[in-house]
Design a protein around this motif. Sequence first.
Motif, PDB file in Angstrom:
ATOM      1  N   UNK B 105     -16.910  48.519  -3.529  1.00  0.00           N
ATOM      2  CA  UNK B 105     -16.523  49.244  -4.752  1.00  0.00           C
ATOM      3  C   UNK B 105     -15.168  48.788  -5.279  1.00  0.00           C
ATOM      4  N   UNK B 106     -14.271  48.499  -4.350  1.00  0.00           N
ATOM      5  CA  UNK B 106     -12.956  48.002  -4.778  1.00  0.00           C
ATOM      6  C   UNK B 106     -13.100  46.671  -5.511  1.00  0.00           C
ATOM      7  N   UNK B 107     -13.954  45.781  -4.972  1.00  0.00           N
ATOM      8  CA  UNK B 107     -14.175  44.490  -5.625  1.00  0.00           C
ATOM      9  C   UNK B 107     -14.788  44.667  -7.003  1.00  0.00           C
ATOM     10  N   UNK B 108     -15.753  45.577  -7.099  1.00  0.00           N
ATOM     11  CA  UNK B 108     -16.410  45.764  -8.395  1.00  0.00           C
ATOM     12  C   UNK B 108     -15.451  46.327  -9.442  1.00  0.00           C
ATOM     13  N   UNK B 109     -14.526  47.159  -9.008  1.00  0.00           N
ATOM     14  CA  UNK B 109     -13.508  47.633  -9.956  1.00  0.00           C
ATOM     15  C   UNK B 109     -12.702  46.464 -10.498  1.00  0.00           C
ATOM     16  N   UNK B 110     -12.545  45.425  -9.675  1.00  0.00           N
ATOM     17  CA  UNK B 110     -11.808  44.228 -10.121  1.00  0.00           C
ATOM     18  C   UNK B 110     -12.751  43.191 -10.735  1.00  0.00           C
TER      19      UNK B 110
END
Lengths: 247, 247
Positions: B105-110
């Motif tokens: 999820x952190x990657x997708x936010x970026x």
Amino acid sequence: MTYCLGMLLESGLILMADTRTNAGVDNFSTFRKLHVLADGPDRQIYAATAGSLSVSQSVISLLQEDQLASETGEHRRCLSEAPTMFRVAQLVGEAVERVGATVGEALERAHVDASVELLVGGRVGEGPIKLFLVYSIGNFIECTADVPFLQIGETKYGRPILDRALRHDTPIPEAVKIACLSFDSTMKSNLGVAMPIDLLVMPAAVGHAVLSRRIERDDGYFQDLADRWADLIYDAASGLPAPPWMD
Amino acid sequence: MTYCLGMLLESGLILMADTRTNAGVDNFSTFRKLHVLADGPDRQIYAATAGSLSVSQSVISLLQEDQLASETGEHRRCLSEAPTMFRVAQLVGEAVERVGATVGEALERAHVDASVELLVGGRVGEGPIKLFLVYSIGNFIECTADVPFLQIGETKYGRPILDRALRHDTPIPEAVKIACLSFDSTMKSNLGVAMPIDLLVMPAAVGHAVLSRRIERDDGYFQDLADRWADLIYDAASGLPAPPWMD
């Protein structure tokens, strides 16, 4: 899905396109994707399309009806007035942009993929035969001798045979055979690419007639080629030695 | 990019994975993507990974360290306690979900692609050898005899030879050869897949040793196979007749 292949060879231009269209797997149909944009004594221009059918049909019609020119009153926006194939590719790119800004944006608001790609090939006057790949944004690249082919749509399954067997100096009948093998591999692995296949061959020598042919599902040559190719691949693989480090 | 191939045959399991990773074309490196999840007298379990390297490495480590079990104190979440390969696939799916909910999820936010896929194969106790493909969401499918292989990563270039030459009853040395041809076709067409290639072979007969090998860039067998295959394909294509309707 779709598979279109263009080859630009010493001996001429070959364009090939399948005819399957689908919206999901439960709604498929047959549409021609290889189009004549101009066929006069001074210019023969052809295009093959992949992507959203509503977008690509609009692009083709807009070009065939010369709407880019009639809207602005500018003759220099007519395909029939374009002095070179580079100018033709620019006009096709403009048509793609125009449709993208209208139909394309509406589709994207509905989260429907509106991308489209075209292979555009042919000759203006006594200029050289050229082949372009026009992208969804309207920009384009030109085919050159180093890699004498361009593909759009489902490009991967049919590429290895092109990388291995096609060269700029391959004669046209041989190249058409290689194109048939490329389509056979693609149709074996993707149900979204299917017969009939439309073929167009424009010999480099000025004055030689353009060949236009639809290869039907029951084409004896294509069926025989596919069967023999399957056997040859199987036999070639069987004949190679297994790894010595497996003993 | 990445290419991993799993074959589940009458005679055993084969897993093969390349080692190239890249973030853009100007930042590539070599990482092992074929991992040992368990190697004891009662179970041998292996996994090959494709997708985001940070995500897949986390999934593998989480499984190797049995964190699913230690966090909850539940032994039934240990790979070392899983009674069947189906249960193993479920636990791998859980690990994928867990990492997806945190790092993913952190990657997708970026706006960084965080998807990951795994091939998971092996045997628990004297149960049958099984092979699974675990998707990014944690769901999975199992390989069956009809199509005795599963692929992840760059799957298309290497598929035609599998469709044409591999069957459930293909002997292991022959199948490893076919796998090498599949990798050769993929590496010829995608720079994101490259040597060395890791290979693992688990014979179906209980008690036969597992073979683990890294095929290096200068492997004489692989180089010779690739050269001979190129010649065979070229000769096979050359030997076929051109279309009669081209005359």
